[in-house]
Design an enzyme around this catalytic site. Structure first.
Site, PDB file in Angstrom:
ATOM      1  N   ASN A  58       1.560   3.005  -2.582  1.00 44.22           N
ATOM      2  CA  ASN A  58       0.829   3.926  -3.468  1.00 44.22           C
ATOM      3  C   ASN A  58      -0.393   4.506  -2.768  1.00 44.22           C
ATOM      4  OD1 ASN A  58       1.892   4.222  -6.328  1.00 44.22           O
ATOM      5  ND2 ASN A  58       2.080   2.011  -6.032  1.00 44.22           N
ATOM      6  N   ASP A 115      -4.163  -4.819 -18.146  1.00 44.85           N
ATOM      7  CA  ASP A 115      -3.150  -3.768 -18.361  1.00 44.85           C
ATOM      8  C   ASP A 115      -3.201  -3.201 -19.783  1.00 44.85           C
ATOM      9  OD1 ASP A 115      -2.254  -4.194 -15.757  1.00 44.85           O
ATOM     10  OD2 ASP A 115      -0.817  -5.719 -16.376  1.00 44.85           O
ATOM     11  N   ASN A 144      -5.708   2.284 -12.992  1.00 49.62           N
ATOM     12  CA  ASN A 144      -4.777   1.305 -12.430  1.00 49.62           C
ATOM     13  C   ASN A 144      -3.352   1.790 -12.631  1.00 49.62           C
ATOM     14  OD1 ASN A 144      -3.869  -1.354 -11.468  1.00 49.62           O
ATOM     15  ND2 ASN A 144      -3.269  -1.734 -13.590  1.00 49.62           N
ATOM     16  N   GLU A 173     -11.523  -4.244 -20.342  1.00 53.83           N
ATOM     17  CA  GLU A 173     -11.749  -5.679 -20.115  1.00 53.83           C
ATOM     18  C   GLU A 173     -10.489  -6.529 -20.284  1.00 53.83           C
ATOM     19  OE1 GLU A 173     -12.283  -4.453 -24.135  1.00 53.83           O
ATOM     20  OE2 GLU A 173     -13.315  -3.772 -22.328  1.00 53.83           O
ATOM     21  N   GLY A 226       0.798  -1.225   0.000  1.00 54.68           N
ATOM     22  CA  GLY A 226       0.000   0.000   0.000  1.00 54.68           C
ATOM     23  C   GLY A 226       0.828   1.271   0.000  1.00 54.68           C
ATOM     24  N   ARG A 253      -5.719  -8.566  -8.882  1.00 46.83           N
ATOM     25  CA  ARG A 253      -6.826  -9.383  -9.393  1.00 46.83           C
ATOM     26  C   ARG A 253      -7.291  -8.813 -10.718  1.00 46.83           C
ATOM     27  NH1 ARG A 253      -7.230 -14.051  -7.794  1.00 46.83           N
ATOM     28  NH2 ARG A 253      -9.367 -14.137  -8.558  1.00 46.83           N
ATOM     29  N   ILE A 254      -7.738  -9.702 -11.581  1.00 48.65           N
ATOM     30  CA  ILE A 254      -8.336  -9.259 -12.846  1.00 48.65           C
ATOM     31  C   ILE A 254      -9.818  -9.051 -12.600  1.00 48.65           C
ATOM     32  CG2 ILE A 254      -8.930 -10.023 -15.177  1.00 48.65           C
ATOM     33  CD1 ILE A 254      -6.249 -11.617 -15.105  1.00 48.65           C
ATOM     34  N   HIS A 313       0.534   0.483 -13.139  1.00 51.39           N
ATOM     35  CA  HIS A 313       1.291  -0.714 -13.514  1.00 51.39           C
ATOM     36  C   HIS A 313       2.785  -0.376 -13.550  1.00 51.39           C
ATOM     37  CE1 HIS A 313       2.031  -4.636 -15.146  1.00 51.39           C
ATOM     38  NE2 HIS A 313       2.831  -4.088 -16.039  1.00 51.39           N
TER      39      HIS A 313
HETATM   40  C1  GAR Z   1       3.219  -1.395  -7.379  1.00 51.89           C
HETATM   41  O1  GAR Z   1       4.504  -1.473  -7.950  1.00 51.89           O
HETATM   42  C2  GAR Z   1       2.157  -1.463  -8.458  1.00 51.89           C
HETATM   43  O2  GAR Z   1       2.516  -0.783  -9.632  1.00 51.89           O
HETATM   44  C3  GAR Z   1       2.105  -2.959  -8.693  1.00 51.89           C
HETATM   45  O3  GAR Z   1       2.137  -3.503  -7.408  1.00 51.89           O
HETATM   46  C4  GAR Z   1       2.928  -2.656  -6.566  1.00 51.89           C
HETATM   47  C5  GAR Z   1       2.129  -2.331  -5.334  1.00 51.89           C
HETATM   48  O4  GAR Z   1       2.922  -1.636  -4.412  1.00 51.89           O
HETATM   49  N1  GAR Z   1       0.932  -3.332  -9.420  1.00 51.89           N
HETATM   50  C6  GAR Z   1       0.922  -4.329 -10.300  1.00 51.89           C
HETATM   51  O5  GAR Z   1       1.888  -5.022 -10.529  1.00 51.89           O
HETATM   52  C7  GAR Z   1      -0.398  -4.537 -11.002  1.00 51.89           C
HETATM   53  N2  GAR Z   1      -0.221  -5.360 -12.161  1.00 51.89           N
HETATM   54  P1  GAR Z   1       2.235  -0.917  -3.184  1.00 51.89           P
HETATM   55  O6  GAR Z   1       1.295  -1.940  -2.541  1.00 51.89           O
HETATM   56  O7  GAR Z   1       3.391  -0.589  -2.273  1.00 51.89           O
HETATM   57  O8  GAR Z   1       1.519   0.286  -3.680  1.00 51.89           O
END
Ligand code: GAR
Length: 227
Positions: free
Chosen positions: A16, A147, A109, A144, A14, A93-94, A111
């Site tokens: 982000n 990414d 989202n 749908e 978390g 999750r998708i 990525h």
């Molecule tokens: C982040 O790097 C985010 O971009 C990635 O998971 C991490 C979560 O970090 N998301 C994906 O890979 C989605 N395909 P966080 O929990 O510290 O924010």
């Protein structure tokens, strides 16, 4: 300015989410995080939310027979909390059309790669293994396909072929924490419009769209004199 009621979906640390909370508390990000929802009860992001008195919800996808059933329950919980837009911040999750239709055009989202390269989980490791010189991250609308939605903002960072994945991931995370709050603010301001693959950013109401001084590096290795 009125605040956009959002949910943040997480599965892990978390960081982000924390970046969003920090900007919200600084009064820069005009959202009201009505709910932090995780599909994992161990997600540290839930503790972060609790520290800031943000309501949390854990729904384990394992308790549902289908992706659609899981999504229906998420929709029910979020609608009950008055959520109008959804930020997926490390949600692994998708989602299905059940969720997409409930928050049509209002799901973004983050990525950790420069899409369309390295979609899916483990994008940073794939980038290192591939030997890329530049990596980065992307905030996009969710559609749908995984990414795949229209791109709102991307940031590039240097990558060093063969470096430790954790080091690259942390470098990317630093810029994720910049671009996700920015994209969320544009969403809150109603300045994003997508036509097919193309996202248009409407003009700012006030002159606040200044470029930051510490722009991420876009070319790596750096060009040498004369080029
Ligand atoms: C982040 O790097 C985010 O971009 C990635 O998971 C991490 C979560 O970090 N998301 C994906 O890979 C989605 N395909 P966080 O929990 O510290 O924010």
């Amino acid at each position: 300015m009125s605040k956009l009621p959002i949910a943040v979906l997480i599965s892990g640390s978390g960081s982000n989410l924390q970046a969003l909370i920090d900007k919200m508390e600084e009064g820069i990000l005009d959202v009201d995080i009505r709910m932090v929802l995780s599909n994992r009860s161990s997600a540290y992001g839930l503790e972060r939310a609790k520290k800031h008195a943000i309501p949390t919800c854990v729904l384990s996808h394992k308790d549902f027979e289908s992706r659609e059933d899981f999504d229906s329950e998420m929709v029910r919980v979020l609608k009950e909390a008055g959520v109008q837009a959804v930020v997926m911040a490390g949600f692994m999750r998708i989602i299905t059309s059940v969720f997409l239709n409930a928050f049509s055009g209002q799901i973004i989202n983050i990525h950790p790669a420069l899409l369309p390269s390295f979609a899916g989980a483990g994008g940073q490791a794939e980038a290192v293994e591939h030997g890329v010189q530049i990596s980065g991250c992307t905030v996009h609308f969710v559609n749908e396909k995984m990414d795949n939605g229209a791109i709102i903002i991307q940031a590039a960072v240097p990558a060093i072929p063969g470096e430790d994945v954790k080091i690259l991931s942390d470098r990317i995370l630093q810029v994720e924490h910049r671009i996700l709050p920015q994209a969320t603010q544009w969403l809150a301001e109603g300045r994003l419009s997508a036509e097919g693959r193309f996202v248009k950013l409407g003009a700012a109401n006030v002159a606040k769209a200044e470029l930051t001084a510490d722009f991420p590096c876009l070319i790596n290795p750096p060009l040498e004199s004369g080029f």
